[in-house]
Design a protein around this motif. Structure first.
Motif: not given
Length: 454
Positions: A280-306
């Protein structure tokens, strides 16, 4: 009557052969009994077979609620005797598929079994999928939920099988990659008309090194189109996302964007601890892609668009982070803008992997102890759980149309035993009834056959 006439009648009577009244009557009675027994057994068999097999073989009417596809808020393990995905009555489109190490998800010789849940009800089916099969990784659900793609398991001529859940038909697509040893479906096109397949083939005769080849195969004509190829270590197709007319896939630390004819549109490098987020990495409008980033120091995952052309950040998503999980996989976007992600929970008893194996986030491997689906809603402080699964269910996949529909229903997973259990129980009952009914006549026939002169 004179003495001469009487003697003549006696003499004539003595010359006439005697009629065996008793023996003939006994034989007639035995024949009648055998005929009645055979008729009774035949009637029992016909009634039993009719009662057991008619529900299995009849074609059901179209369910008017079949268009009311919704995500169940929980899934259960398939009951013992659950019908296969190709059995009648047909399941129709699916909402969810799942796999894992639970006993009901393992078959003979430890083969994997994938559970399949109907799009509009709590009807379950199972799909045998060979060893080490994983929903959403090696077994893929089409965007409309109608088709399931899996490796065919052929060691000599690998390919993929596509199972139609509406008709029960299975189509086989043999790989066109020379000397391939494994074919794995890794994604679908946005319209569900094509399938992305990864093949692995030895580079040298001794098979010391391998190469990965990514192809697109059309379902209508079986036409194979090469997308890319390279070293096996690059993990071509580790993640594949589809937008209308375009594909984005990851290999190594690179994301490439191509059209369905294999022409590369763009590519960009990924930062450390960042991956293409999932199908599901493409946004619904197909304009951007979504990446998943792991922050080891916080033990969490976040999503960002590129930007899919350059990989440059184009603004925050304002989605809550996911913490305390091994990995996340983005499955799609709900109508309210929420991102639906599969969150893979750690197995507390699993040992830490060697450092050299920590390059990619695991999903359905030995470090995962469970999975649930989360909705990451814009502006929310924390994720919201939308689907829970039993222990030892390690992977799930959801049909795109179910995610886009945005409906979640209260689920009541089936219990007890499934239709196949009753089928085999009915056939076993028929055999026992036939054996008991025929036992006495058979024994009498055997005794008569063994009797001298019988």
């Amino acid at each position: 009557m004179t003495a001469r006439l009487r003697d003549a009648l006696h003499g004539t009577a003595d010359g006439v052969p005697a009629y065996p009244v008793y023996e003939r009557a006994l034989a007639t009675a035995r024949r009648s009994r055998r005929r009645r027994t055979a008729a009774a057994v035949g009637a029992v068999v016909l009634l039993a077979l009719a009662g057991v097999t008619v529900p299995v073989t009849r074609t059901p009417a179209l369910d008017p609620a079949a268009t009311d596809a919704a995500l169940p808020d929980r899934i259960g393990l398939p009951p013992i005797g659950t019908p296969h995905a190709t059995d009648r009555p047909r399941l129709g489109p699916a909402s969810v598929i799942f796999s894992g190490t639970a006993p009901r998800l393992r078959g003979w010789n430890d083969a994997s079994i994938v559970g399949v849940v109907s799009a509009a009800s709590d009807r379950y089916r199972i799909l045998p999928a060979g060893r080490d099969a994983s929903a959403g990784e090696t077994v893929r659900l089409s965007p409309d939920g109608r088709h399931l793609a899996r490796p065919d398991g052929d060691q000599d001529h690998p390919g993929v099988d596509v199972v139609d859940l509406v008709t029960g038909r299975t189509r086989h697509f043999r790989s066109t990659v020379t000397d391939t040893v494994r074919s794995t479906p890794v994604g679908w096109s946005a319209d569900g008309a094509s399938l992305v397949v990864r093949d692995e083939a030895p580079v040298a005769f001794d098979g010391a090194t391998y190469t990965s080849v990514l192809n697109v195969v059309t379902l209508d004509g079986g036409r194979w189109t090469r997308l890319a190829g390279g070293a096996q270590e690059a993990h071509f197709g580790a993640a594949v996302a589809a937008a209308p007319g375009r594909l984005a896939y990851q290999y190594g630390r690179t994301v490439a964007v191509t059209d369905l004819r294999g022409r590369e549109i763009s590519s960009f490098a990924l930062p450390d601890e960042t991956w293409l987020a999932g199908k599901g990495a493409w946004r619904p409008d197909g304009a951007t892609l979504t990446l998943a980033t792991r922050r080891l120091e916080a033990d969490e995952w976040t999503l960002r668009q590129v930007d899919p052309a350059t990989g440059r950040d184009v603004g925050p998503l304002r989605l809550p982070a996911v913490s305390g999980v091994v990995a996340i996989r983005l499955l799609g976007w709900a109508p309210d803008g929420s991102a639906l992600v599969a969150a893979f929970e750690p197995d507390p008893l699993a040992p830490d992997p060697p450092l050299e194996e920590q390059t990619d986030p695991p999903t359905a491997d030995q470090r995962v102890g469970g999975v649930r689906l989360l909705a990451l809603t814009p502006g929310a402080a924390t994720p919201r759980t939308v689907l829970t699964a039993p222990d030892q269910v390690l992977a799930v996949d959801v049909a795109d149309q179910v995610i886009r529909g945005g409906r979640v229903r209260d689920a009541q997973p089936p219990g007890g035993v499934g239709l196949r259990f009753w089928l085999w129980a009915g056939l076993f009952t028929v055999l026992i009834a036939a054996a008991v009914t025929l036992r006495a006549p058979v024994l009498r026939w055997v005794r008569r056959w063994r009797r001298p002169g019988g």
